[in-house]
Scaffold this motif. Structure first.
Motif, mmCIF file in Angstrom:
data_model
loop_
_atom_site.group_PDB
_atom_site.id
_atom_site.type_symbol
_atom_site.label_atom_id
_atom_site.label_comp_id
_atom_site.label_asym_id
_atom_site.label_seq_id
_atom_site.Cartn_x
_atom_site.Cartn_y
_atom_site.Cartn_z
ATOM 1 N N ILE A 1 -14.266 -17.023 -38.190
ATOM 2 C CA ILE A 1 -15.091 -16.277 -37.089
ATOM 3 C C ILE A 1 -16.465 -15.966 -37.607
ATOM 4 C CG2 ILE A 1 -15.036 -14.234 -35.580
ATOM 5 C CD1 ILE A 1 -12.518 -15.862 -35.561
ATOM 6 N N PHE B 1 -16.447 -10.693 -30.385
ATOM 7 C CA PHE B 1 -16.396 -11.187 -31.743
ATOM 8 C C PHE B 1 -15.625 -10.098 -32.499
ATOM 9 C CE2 PHE B 1 -18.916 -15.166 -32.958
ATOM 10 C CZ PHE B 1 -19.068 -15.311 -31.601
ATOM 11 N N LEU C 1 -7.500 -10.151 -36.161
ATOM 12 C CA LEU C 1 -7.175 -10.936 -37.332
ATOM 13 C C LEU C 1 -6.896 -9.955 -38.567
ATOM 14 C CD1 LEU C 1 -9.619 -13.997 -37.306
ATOM 15 C CD2 LEU C 1 -7.089 -13.735 -36.523
ATOM 16 N N MET D 1 -12.141 -10.055 -31.773
ATOM 17 C CA MET D 1 -11.404 -11.198 -32.714
ATOM 18 C C MET D 1 -11.143 -10.858 -34.241
ATOM 19 S SD MET D 1 -10.445 -14.237 -31.861
ATOM 20 C CE MET D 1 -9.406 -15.137 -33.103
ATOM 21 N N ARG D 2 -12.241 -10.172 -34.740
ATOM 22 C CA ARG D 2 -11.905 -9.959 -36.121
ATOM 23 C C ARG D 2 -10.956 -9.014 -36.350
ATOM 24 N NH1 ARG D 2 -17.494 -9.350 -35.996
ATOM 25 N NH2 ARG D 2 -18.548 -11.380 -35.877
ATOM 26 N N ARG E 1 -6.529 -20.268 -33.081
ATOM 27 C CA ARG E 1 -7.249 -19.059 -32.687
ATOM 28 C C ARG E 1 -8.516 -19.046 -33.339
ATOM 29 N NH1 ARG E 1 -3.435 -14.121 -34.769
ATOM 30 N NH2 ARG E 1 -3.938 -14.975 -36.904
ATOM 31 N N GLY E 2 -9.546 -18.382 -32.452
ATOM 32 C CA GLY E 2 -10.846 -18.514 -32.766
ATOM 33 C C GLY E 2 -11.618 -18.096 -31.567
ATOM 34 N N SER F 1 -5.943 -19.826 -37.824
ATOM 35 C CA SER F 1 -7.017 -19.497 -37.028
ATOM 36 C C SER F 1 -8.560 -20.003 -37.742
ATOM 37 C CB SER F 1 -7.295 -17.891 -37.075
ATOM 38 O OG SER F 1 -7.436 -17.377 -38.423
#
Lengths: 1020, 118
Positions: free
Chosen positions: B5, A93, A100, A96-97, B83-84, B2
């Motif tokens: 999250i 996770f 971004l 992913m963050r 995205r994700g 995206s």
């Protein structure tokens, strides 16, 4: 360069046209927008994008077969990164963050994806072109360990990482599960229904309702929670729901009825069972193994209701499955159902539920048949040796005696009883006995304490008991609770017959008897050894023997040298050593006798420094220097003892006790009498040399032959290895050895010609050993022993060949008379040098075995007279307080008052041809005795009874006569203070070794050693 | 584009879409629906639909950062999705009505539980 042939030339031509078309469209739209009001535009826009979010699901990729999606070399690679276990998902996770966050910065992450699998703890996989991009991406993330390597996943393994299947957990209605935790943890439950998602499972099970709730818990909902937690330790028993019961305890309003179900505390109860939904993760789905008891609890109720009978087929199925799983290739099976029923054969292959068997039979021999596994069962025939694999009788083995369907009865190897088990639980096995070697806390071959006196080694384990071989060779059947403890003998050391050190796991052989070989399992008290040999069938190969009768199969050569005294290693044994010094530390912990000694360093950087030994460890001493209050560790060899007068002498020098405990000689005198307090210690200087001058008929005095005795005694460390016993005892018990092999020296050979009991080899050992302790326990003997020790220790233990050195020889001269009391030194020349005593009728001095040994015929050449000591029965000398007179007895202070009254006899003059032996055997009393100083022969004037004539005789030929009769008056040389040195009357037991006496004019009775009673003439 | 999250990676409440395998919190599903297959799943604002069309039992999570270039995303057939976070495996099947709808559209349904591999 010409025009590129691949570029369509017509494009240029079309371009103008398309451009024109676009321009016209543009213009028209602009025109439209200008005509529209802003509201209309907004409306149009919202209409146009209203369904934008709901992109039509096309599933465009679903048609592609998975195999076409396999990675190719053009695809970026997968990299395995180590992470902290448990943090895998967080890190994925975080990646992913982070991706971004930094997407539009100067340094975006160049990774395509990252993933984690629950079945691969401690690692994540990152998809990127290079490992550098991976490490950049992982930089700064907590819990990622790029330092442990970023490994490329081979391309062929990439797909399998994503294909790992989670263990499937499926339940079907009607199957049995167990509840994992909570109030019902471990309880069996039946699945009623399953939600579509498969997450929740409706279960039916027996409720546990607390029918004795705490009062407040019923009334107050808030407190009920508390009570529930308090009750977690004692959960209510399983009990079917009974409306009346529950309503009575909790009140009717808490139990409501809806149709045919009751609702109580938010749970639904139907037919007595509680019906409840559980998450599948809260259930145990595998290895449920419902017992028949549990299932009958479910059925009992239901049968009564005649509704929904429990599906026993599910259990049957489960056991079938189990049966399949226990099949192994090579098993003999038979088909018991289906078309092939009756066929039997050997399992060749197992493929899930299908087994291929190679049939055995006349016409189908060797034929391969595929059979459903559930249709076969293992086949055993009487005579097979089988082992139980599972169940209550697991690990039992035995011979099959009968087979009925799938029940096999066999005769257990262990209990010799018939056991019936299902054939599915059996396997053919060659092994015998239970594979289980552990019962309770005890294991096969453990050394266990049975009671205070008995230890044993477990040589066989049975279902709940042991067979134990104790140290006496007896076999006992014990239960675990009868064992008080397990003993650890890992560090135990003993000595074998040759004096070699033996330890656990050494391979040894019995030197005598059956000559059994074996590996030492345990050593008990350094005396008993438990050995194990697989080849011996008796007692599981375990046997017990004495360590002293063992010899090494492969000599290790680590003979315990006299120098390496084990007693230093064993604190229990050090104690007596310390006590022997007579320095007052008897009974305290181990103490080196050098501790406390003032020493001077004679070598090394500290040379010349004076200090005190504070502690010793083997050869290293800790010395506290006088200067600078400094402690140094130093080799003992570099230390010399500093005597009070400033003189130096070697630390090992004999006679050096601590604290100058040896009288005025500053520790140089090894004469124990100096330390004896008993009054037996007039200065002996100069006297003893006589013993050595050759006049004494001591075979050892002028004979190197004494060395054997000393060598033998120098082996005395051995006895100390025996542990737990007093050194005196050990020492003496050891002493026989020298005599047993006394043939080594000429002196001894000579001795063997005489009827010397000691020449009789090993047979002498018991009497000999028995005699010695007596002397040691005797007060004087004890101190004599103590006094002798330093010398002995130094000479014999310290240096092996010390006897050849002048120093030690000198010591012999000094300490000879009293070295006898030490068991090892018993055969020393000094005692031997008292022939007068020995030949005299007074048996007292004869008790010293030493003289006996020393009395070798070498000194009786041609003399036909039997050696006097052979007349003695040495077994009678076991008296525990025997007293030994020395040859200077008449100079003792306690004798002085009675000197004129002591009956004496002239002895040994004939042997030495002293004054032609004419006075031999004459009795009388000593008129005067004066110690002459300066190394002259001590002489006394004896008045003979018969002629009343006087004669001056050498003191050593004048022996006192023991008091023999009851009522006789005697001088007690030893004994309690009340009688010692006083004239006493023999009261009783004049024949035994301990005589009851009373001081004159007193009626109290004391016991005194017979040898310490000197007969007196009646008072004149 | 995206998807949100989820904040709590370890949360037990995280749910994965049975069709596209995206992992979101129930709140995200309710607020925005499934970012990939909302058109057919109709999750937005409907907790019942969310309960039937998404599940908490999934194994393995994938951060799909660059769906177009990722082989992982292609293997998981999520290349065309936003995205994700996606799940590797999702247990269970979509409800029958959705399956019927897919069939109507001529779309092959591929369960995410890796029961059929071809």
């Amino acid at each position: 360069m010409g025009a590129d042939p691949f570029i369509e030339t017509g494009e240029d031509m079309d371009e103008d046209m398309t451009r024109g078309h676009h321009a016209s469209l543009d213009a028209r739209r602009q025109l439209d927008e200008e005509e529209q009001s802003p509201e209309e535009i907004a409306k149009n826009l919202s209409r146009r994008y209203a369904h934008r979010a709901a992109v039509r699901y096309t599933g465009d990729m679903n048609e592609i077969p998975q195999r076409l999606l396999m990675p190719s070399v053009q695809d970026s690679s997968l990299w395995q990164v180590r992470v902290k276990p448990g943090r895998e998902r967080d890190i994925v996770f975080s990646l992913m963050r982070k991706a971004l966050d930094v997407e539009f910065t100067a340094k975006p992450l160049n990774i395509h994806s990252a993933f984690q699998r629950d079945s691969l703890p401690g690692m994540i996989y990152v998809e990127a072109r290079s490992s550098k991009q991976v490490s950049e991406a992982c930089a700064g993330l907590v819990g990622v360990y790029p330092s442990r390597g970023i490994h490329l996943v081979p391309i062929e393994e990439m797909a399998s990482l994503l294909q790992i299947k989670k263990q499937e957990q499926t339940v079907t209605p009607g199957s049995w599960v167990r509840i994992r935790r909570g109030k019902y943890s471990g309880d069996l439950a039946q699945v009623m229904d399953i939600t579509d998602t498969g997450e929740d499972v409706g279960l039916k099970f027996i409720p546990r309702i607390d029918l004795n709730p705490r009062d407040d818990a019923v009334l107050d909902g808030k407190k009920r929670k508390k009570a529930a937690t308090a009750n977690t330790t004692m959960r209510p028993p399983q009990r079917l729901f009974n409306y009346e019961e529950v309503a009575k305890v909790y009140g009717r309003k808490y139990v409501t009825r809806r149709n045919d179900v009751y609702v109580f505390q938010n749970d639904t109860y139907r037919n007595g069972f509680v019906e409840k939904d559980f998450k599948i993760s809260a259930l145990i789905l595998e290895d449920v193994n419902p017992t028949l008891d549990e299932i009958t609890q479910f059925t009992r109720r239901q049968d009564g209701e005649g509704e929904n009978p429990v599906d026993l087929s599910i259990i049957a199925e489960a056991s079938r499955k189990a049966a399949v799983s226990v099949l192994q290739p090579g098993d003999h099976v038979e088909v018991f159902e289906g078309e092939q029923a009756g066929v039997h054969g050997v399992v060749e292959e197992i493929n899930q539920d299908v087994v291929t068997i190679s049939a055995v039979g006349v016409d189908i021999e060797g034929q391969k048949i595929e059979i459903p596994a559930r249709s076969v069962r293992k086949r055993f025939k009487p005579g097979d040796h089988v082992k139980v694999m599972t169940g209550q009788n697991a690990d039992e083995t035995g011979l099959v005696v009968s087979v009925t369907d799938n029940i096999v009865t066999f005769l257990s190897d262990m209990s010799m009883q018939e056991v019936s088990v299902f054939s599915k639980d059996l396997r053919e096995a060659a092994e015998v006995g239970s594979g289980l070697n552990v019962v309770g806390n005890y294991e096969l071959h453990d050394l266990v304490q049975l009671d205070a006196q008995t230890v044993g080694v477990i040589f066989k384990t049975e279902r709940d008991s042991f067979r134990v071989l104790d140290q006496n060779g007896q076999i006992r059947l014990v239960q675990p609770h009868q064992i008080s403890m397990r003993r650890d003998s890992n560090r135990a050391v003993a000595t074998d017959r040759d004096g070699h050190e033996i330890r656990i796991n050494d391979n040894m052989k019995e030197a005598e008897g059956e000559g059994r070989k074996g590996r030492i399992l345990h050593i008990y008290q350094s005396f008993y050894a438990f050995l194990h040999n697989r080849d011996i069938t008796e007692n599981g190969g375990v046997f017990v023997t004495r360590t002293r009768s063992l010899i090494s199969v492969a000599p290790k050569g680590n003979l315990i040298k006299p120098g390496a005294d084990l007693s230093k290693m064993n604190p229990a044994l050090m104690q007596p050593t310390g006590g022997m010094v007579g320095s007052g530390n008897m009974g305290r912990g181990p103490k080196d006798r050098h501790i406390g000694t003032t020493v001077v360093v004679v070598k090394g950087p500290h040379k010349g420094y004076v200090g005190t030994i504070k502690d010793t460890n083997g050869n290293i001493a800790r010395v506290e220097l006088r200067t600078a209050n400094k402690l140094i560790m130093i080799d003992k060899e570099k230390l010399y003892r500093r005597l009070p007068d400033g003189k130096l002498e070697a630390l090992d020098k004999p006679g050096g006790g601590r604290g100058g405990g040896y009288g005025p000689g500053g520790g140089r005198t090894s004469n124990p009498y100096a330390n004896n307090g008993g009054g037996f210690a007039p200065p002996t200087g100069g006297r003893t040399p006589f013993a050595n001058t050759g006049r004494t008929p001591n075979p050892y005095a002028s004979n190197e032959g004494r060395t054997p005795a000393w060598n033998v005694s120098s082996r005395t460390p051995n006895p100390y290895a025996d542990g737990g016993k007093t050194p005196a005892w050990n020492a003496s018990s050891r002493t026989p050895n020298p005599y047993a092999d006394g043939g080594k020296t000429p002196a001894w050979n000579a001795g063997s010609r005489t009827p010397n009991p000691y020449a009789s080899g090993g047979g002498a050992s018991s009497t000999w050993g028995g005699a010695t302790p007596g002397r040691n326990v005797a007060p004087t003997g004890g101190s004599a022993w103590g006094g002798a020790t330093p010398g002995r220790t130094n000479a014999a233990w310290g240096t092996n060949d010390g006897w050849t050195s002048p120093r030690n020889t000198g010591w012999v001269a000094e300490s000879t008379p009293w070295s006898a009391p030490t068991p090892a030194a018993a055969p020393t020349p000094a005692t031997a040098a008292t022939p007068a005593f020995n030949s005299g009728p007074t048996p007292a001095p004869m008790h010293t075995p030493g003289p006996a040994a020393a009395r070798t015929p070498a000194y009786w050449p041609g003399h036909s007279a039997p050696t006097p000591f052979t007349n003695f029965n040495y077994t009678t000398n076991t008296n525990s307080s025997e007293y030994v007179l020395d040859e200077d007895w008449m100079f003792e202070s306690i004798v002085a008052n009675y000197l004129n009254r002591i009956k004496v006899q002239v002895q040994d003059t004939r042997r030495d041809n002293y004054k032609d032996g004419i006075h031999e055997g004459r009795t009388g009393f000593i008129r005067s005795a004066h110690r002459t100083q300066g190394g002259y022969t001590q002489e006394v004037i004896v008045v003979f009874d018969d002629a009343s004539s006087e004669e001056t005789l050498e003191a050593k030929y004048v022996k006192p006569i023991e008091a023999l009769r009851n009522g006789e008056e005697a001088l007690a040389m030893d004994g309690p203070n009340e009688v010692k040195g006083r004239a006493v009357l023999l009261r009783a037991n004049a024949d035994s070794d301990m005589v009851e006496v009373s001081p004159k004019g007193d009626s109290s009775v004391y016991e005194v050693s017979k040898t310490a009673l000197l007969a007196l003439y009646e008072q004149k | 584009m995206s998807a949100p999250i989820p904040q709590q990676a370890r949360s037990k409440t995280l749910r994965a879409c049975l069709l596209c395998s995206i992992v979101l919190t129930p709140a995200d599903f309710r607020k925005n629906g499934c970012p990939n297959c909302e058109e057919i799943m109709q999750l937005k604002g409907s907790p019942d639909r969310i309960a039937t069309c998404t599940t908490t039992s999934f194994d393995g999570v994938i951060s799909v950062i660059s769906p177009e270039n990722s082989w992982v995303a292609r293997w998981q057939r999520t290349s065309n999705y936003v995205r994700g976070i996606y799940a590797v495996q999702v247990k269970g099947r979509i409800p029958e009505d959705v399956e019927a709808e897919l069939e109507n559209r001529g779309i092959k349904y591929r369960p995410r539980d890796q029961t059929d591999q071809d």
